[in-house]
Design a protein around this motif. Structure first.
Motif, PDB file in Angstrom:
ATOM      1  N   LEU A   1       0.815  -1.211   0.000  1.00  0.00           N
ATOM      2  CA  LEU A   1       0.000   0.000   0.000  1.00  0.00           C
ATOM      3  C   LEU A   1       0.849   1.262   0.000  1.00  0.00           C
TER       4      LEU A   1
ATOM      5  N   HIS B   1       0.430   4.258  -2.671  1.00  0.00           N
ATOM      6  CA  HIS B   1       0.281   5.672  -2.326  1.00  0.00           C
ATOM      7  C   HIS B   1       1.289   6.519  -3.084  1.00  0.00           C
TER       8      HIS B   1
ATOM      9  N   VAL C   1      -6.521   4.187   0.309  1.00  0.00           N
ATOM     10  CA  VAL C   1      -5.207   4.720  -0.052  1.00  0.00           C
ATOM     11  C   VAL C   1      -5.331   5.649  -1.252  1.00  0.00           C
TER      12      VAL C   1
END
Length: 272
Positions: A186, A190, A214
């Motif tokens: 993640l 991002h 996210v």
């Protein structure tokens, strides 16, 4: 009136109706039912039937369907007119003829071509303006990398910018980013979204619900951006000409419009 644009689209395979139903309950702006890459060719007939059954009634979220090909007349004709269908996503579009063919088969249905080859990138603006039914364009990064024979890094910087410019020149919304294939990393997602936002993309397609917050947070404006936008909008008033802010910066109508978009994004609720 400023319309808040969608930021998240969640893919679900058309041959797994139970997954589609879960996607429709997820904190996303729209669901994309996939009849292409996520469905084995042998199961596409079943996927189409299951999708048509679901879309025979209205759904709680906008539902786009990515057909297996812009030449798949059976899929397009089966889906057209269903109350639950919001738009068709057309993979591997390379020519304006692809758009005109689908527009004839699906009158009144919004179309979203996916540009996934070198030829498609060269034809980006022509595709974006091919027909009033085109409501947005986007890039298919994985297939484009394969077509160009390139890997990660800066190799797709120019094609990504080309898509953003073509969409803007055609008067279409900023394109969403392509899916991020690693559902576990993640932090990398991002970082990729932040980079995409800097290039002019707005929002992103996801392949797993855990990616949605996210994406949402990465594309929401920072507090300082919101503060600056609010200052511009407050100072704009009813006029449309250029004017100066108290700190001496000159602002025109385009900057005011961008500030209003920023405020619209800031007012979105984060997924729970």
């Amino acid at each position: 009136m400023t319309t808040t644009p969608p930021l998240t689209y969640l893919y679900a395979p058309g041959d797994r109706p139970e997954v589609v139903l879960k996607a429709l309950a997820a904190p996303t702006d729209a669901v994309i039912i996939d009849l292409e890459d996520a469905v084995p060719p042998a199961r596409r007939k079943y996927a189409l039937a299951a999708t048509a059954e679901l879309l025979a009634s209205r759904q709680p979220l906008p539902v786009h369907v990515r057909v297996s090909s812009p030449r798949s007349a059976q899929e397009i004709e089966t889906l057209t007119g269903l109350p639950g269908l919001s738009a068709l996503r057309l993979p591997k579009v390379a020519h304006t003829t692809d758009i005109h063919r689908v527009a004839r088969l699906a009158p009144g249905v919004p179309l979203h071509p996916l540009l996934e080859s070198a030829l498609a990138i060269e034809h980006a603006y022509a595709i974006a303006t091919a027909h009033p039914a085109v409501h947005g364009i986007s890039i298919g990064e994985a297939d484009l990398r394969a077509d160009l024979g390139v890997r990660e890094g800066a190799a797709l910087d120019w094609p990504c910018s080309r898509i953003v410019v073509a969409a803007r020149a055609a008067g279409l919304p900023p394109p969403p980013q392509s899916v991020f294939p690693d559902i576990r990393d993640l932090a990398a997602l991002h970082a990729s979204c932040v980079r995409g936002r800097a290039y002019g993309f707005l929002g992103r397609a996801a392949i797993h619900p855990r990616q949605l917050p996210v994406i949402e947070r990465a594309f929401r404006p920072a507090p300082e951006e919101v503060e600056a936008a609010a200052e511009i909008v407050a100072a704009a008033g009813p006029g449309t000409g250029a004017f100066a802010l108290p700190d001496g910066r000159f602002v025109d109508a385009a900057i005011v419009a961008a500030a209003r978009r920023t405020l619209g994004l800031a007012q979105r609720r984060l997924p729970s």
